[in-house]
Design a protein around this motif. Structure first.
Motif, short mmCIF file in Angstrom:
data_model
loop_
_atom_site.label_atom_id
_atom_site.label_comp_id
_atom_site.label_asym_id
_atom_site.label_seq_id
_atom_site.Cartn_x
_atom_site.Cartn_y
_atom_site.Cartn_z
N SER A 166 -0.36 10.66 -4.96
CA SER A 166 -1.19 11.49 -4.08
C SER A 166 -2.67 11.33 -4.40
O SER A 166 -3.52 11.37 -3.51
CB SER A 166 -0.78 12.96 -4.22
OG SER A 166 0.56 13.15 -3.82
N GLY B 197 0.79 -1.23 0.00
CA GLY B 197 0.00 0.00 0.00
C GLY B 197 0.82 1.27 0.00
O GLY B 197 0.26 2.37 0.06
N ILE B 198 2.14 1.16 -0.09
CA ILE B 198 3.02 2.33 -0.11
C ILE B 198 3.59 2.51 -1.51
O ILE B 198 4.14 1.57 -2.10
CB ILE B 198 4.18 2.17 0.89
CG1 ILE B 198 3.65 1.96 2.31
CG2 ILE B 198 5.11 3.38 0.85
CD1 ILE B 198 2.87 3.12 2.86
N LYS C 32 -0.86 12.85 2.37
CA LYS C 32 -0.49 11.49 2.76
C LYS C 32 0.89 11.52 3.41
O LYS C 32 1.71 12.38 3.07
CB LYS C 32 -0.47 10.56 1.54
CG LYS C 32 -1.82 10.38 0.88
CD LYS C 32 -1.76 9.47 -0.33
CE LYS C 32 -3.16 9.35 -0.96
NZ LYS C 32 -3.14 8.47 -2.14
N PRO D 69 1.41 3.68 8.20
CA PRO D 69 1.89 4.96 7.68
C PRO D 69 1.13 6.15 8.22
O PRO D 69 1.66 7.25 8.31
CB PRO D 69 1.68 4.82 6.16
CG PRO D 69 0.57 3.83 6.04
CD PRO D 69 0.79 2.86 7.17
N GLY D 70 -0.15 5.93 8.57
CA GLY D 70 -0.95 7.05 9.08
C GLY D 70 -0.88 7.19 10.57
O GLY D 70 -1.50 8.09 11.14
N PRO E 102 -6.37 6.58 -4.28
CA PRO E 102 -6.92 6.25 -2.96
C PRO E 102 -6.38 4.93 -2.40
O PRO E 102 -6.46 4.69 -1.20
CB PRO E 102 -8.43 6.17 -3.21
CG PRO E 102 -8.57 5.90 -4.67
CD PRO E 102 -7.41 6.59 -5.32
N ALA E 103 -5.83 4.07 -3.26
CA ALA E 103 -5.28 2.80 -2.79
C ALA E 103 -3.90 2.96 -2.17
O ALA E 103 -3.39 2.04 -1.54
CB ALA E 103 -5.22 1.81 -3.94
N VAL E 104 -3.29 4.10 -2.36
CA VAL E 104 -1.96 4.37 -1.80
C VAL E 104 -2.13 5.05 -0.44
O VAL E 104 -2.78 6.08 -0.32
CB VAL E 104 -1.13 5.26 -2.75
CG1 VAL E 104 0.13 5.76 -2.05
CG2 VAL E 104 -0.78 4.50 -4.01
N HIS E 105 -1.52 4.45 0.58
CA HIS E 105 -1.67 4.97 1.95
C HIS E 105 -0.51 5.84 2.39
O HIS E 105 -0.58 6.52 3.41
CB HIS E 105 -1.83 3.80 2.92
CG HIS E 105 -2.91 2.84 2.53
ND1 HIS E 105 -4.22 3.23 2.35
CD2 HIS E 105 -2.87 1.51 2.26
CE1 HIS E 105 -4.95 2.18 2.01
NE2 HIS E 105 -4.15 1.13 1.94
N GLY E 106 0.57 5.80 1.65
CA GLY E 106 1.74 6.60 1.99
C GLY E 106 2.73 6.59 0.84
O GLY E 106 2.60 5.80 -0.11
#
Length: 448
Positions: free
Chosen positions: A120, A83-84, A156, A301-302, A123-127
């Motif tokens: 950026s 997811g990164i 993000k 990541p969040g 939406p599937a990318v978390h970081g």
């Protein structure tokens, strides 16, 4: 790159090479050699290879067609791990370099920007992880890309993983991440600017070659390689480099915040910091194996505590950094309360024609650097008094420190604050007055 020579060696000639290697070569360079998309017949290629072959040869400054085109093919212009989005920043960094990456030894700012924007918006990318190993590159385009990375981290989490170098332009980009993770042997910094001039006149004389430059405009042939570099041109080039260094430090400060401010970034004097020294100096945040640190980032990541972004302030015990007194003098203090209401930036005077004349006194490079440092100190002191001066602009215009001090005093006097400056100066400052405070005291005494 000699495209015609490459085409002669790649097409219509026998090759002793594995078909897969040939396909990889043509997928990367084919569109650049032919100027258009290419297709493959007689060679079995998987979907990924076909997607790569269909990539356009460049990324535009004003659009993101490259990323959009890959998305239509179900791919992304970056690798995704847990997811990164992993964005490589490797080799020499260049402006207007088309869509080029590590395989060419160059990485283009446009290509990085296309990946940053796509990650950026996904939406599937978390970081976003910046995988950095670069000694730097061109000034053009670097600061604009830094702004985009800083804007992306507002949406993000962004972390920079250095393996092994993030120097000069590479550090400009790394400094915009939430955190910089550095291995034990990693190196960061080199917050400075360099320009090269080649004097070919001696070699040409030996070969009996005379070059005549016919030009219109006094400065048209400044810094040409066929003549020795005149001192006046050297002086101007030095000032331009000091201005870019100011912008460099401002950009780093915008990304690092209180971990490495503008004055502290300038005070490093382009030194390179390695491992633990980089952490102590505030140029990086964590000493760790990049792979282990990445896994921790991917796991949550969040979940980064914003307060954890603050690293230690600059420690000047290292032998390749200035002493603490230099940094303390240059760093704006929060103890001094500016009298009155903040005013707009001071209008800087225009240099006289004498100062710009070709026969004006020539300063050495060391003298110009010393004067730029003094200008930075005056501007920092002025900021403590509520007077905003653009230090980079002052250096670019060649304004002397004494001229700036006079302007600050005149601005404060017009507000009737000269007496207040002396009255509200903290006791600690009394032992060692700044040049502006000293001048204000002298002016107030003379007026009695």
């Amino acid at each position: 790159m000699h495209h015609a020579q490459i085409a002669q060696r790649a097409f219509n000639t026998p090759l002793m090479v594995d078909p897969a290697k040939a396909l990889a070569f043509l997928s990367g360079l084919g569109p650049r050699i032919t100027g258009q998309d290419i297709t493959f017949q007689g060679v079995e290629a998987n979907a990924a290879d076909q997607t790569t072959a269909a990539l356009p040869a460049r990324a535009s400054l004003f659009g993101n067609d490259l990323a959009q085109r890959q998305e239509r093919n179900g791919a992304q212009p970056y690798a995704v791990v847990d997811g990164i989005a992993v964005i490589e920043i490797a080799g020499t960094l260049v402006h207007r370099g088309a869509w080029i990456g590590q395989s060419s030894g160059l990485t283009s700012y446009e290509g990085i920007a296309a990946q940053i924007d796509a990650a950026s918006a996904n939406p599937a990318v978390h970081g976003i992880a910046l995988d950095i190993d670069s000694f730097g590159g061109e000034v053009a385009g670097a600061f604009d890309l830094a702004d985009r990375i800083r804007a992306a981290r507002a949406r993000k989490p962004v972390q920079a993983f250095v393996a092994e170098h993030a120097l000069s332009a590479g550090y400009v980009l790394a400094s915009q991440a939430d955190r910089i993770i550095l291995p034990r042997t990693g190196a960061v910094g080199s917050i400075g600017v360099v320009a090269l001039h080649t004097d070919m006149s001696g070699a040409l004389d030996q070969k009996g070659i005379a070059v005549t430059l016919i030009h219109a405009g006094v400065h048209k042939i400044d810094a040409n390689p066929y003549q020795p570099l005149p001192e006046t041109v050297h002086d101007q080039m030095q000032r331009e480099l000091e201005v870019v260094r100011f912008l460099f430090a401002e950009t780093v400060a915008a990304g690092r915040g209180d971990r490495l401010g503008h004055a502290a970034a300038l005070a490093t004097e382009a030194a390179v910091f390695r491992g633990a020294n980089a952490i102590a100096a505030g140029l990086a945040d964590e000493l760790a194996d990049p792979v282990t640190a990445f896994r921790a980032f991917a796991a949550a990541p969040g979940g980064i505590n914003p307060t954890s972004r603050k690293g230690p302030q600059m420690n000047t015990d290292s032998t390749d950094t200035p002493n603490s007194d230099q940094i303390a003098d240059a760093t704006p203090s929060t103890e001094f309360v500016a009298p009155g209401t903040p005013e707009p930036p001071v209008a800087l005077p225009t240099p006289t024609s004498e100062a710009l004349a070709p026969d004006a006194p020539v300063m050495s490079a060391d003298a110009i650097r010393a004067e730029a440092a003094e200008v930075a100190q005056v501007c920092a002191q002025a900021a403590r008094l509520g007077v905003d001066i653009d230090a980079a602009d002052a250096v670019a215009r060649g304004l002397k420190p004494e001229v700036l001090r006079a302007r600050v005093l005149a601005d404060l006097a017009s507000r009737g604050d000269a007496a207040g400056i002396i009255a509200t100066a903290p006791a600690a400052a009394a032992a060692k007055d700044s040049p502006i405070i000293a001048a204000a005291k002298k002016a107030a005494t003379a007026s009695r």
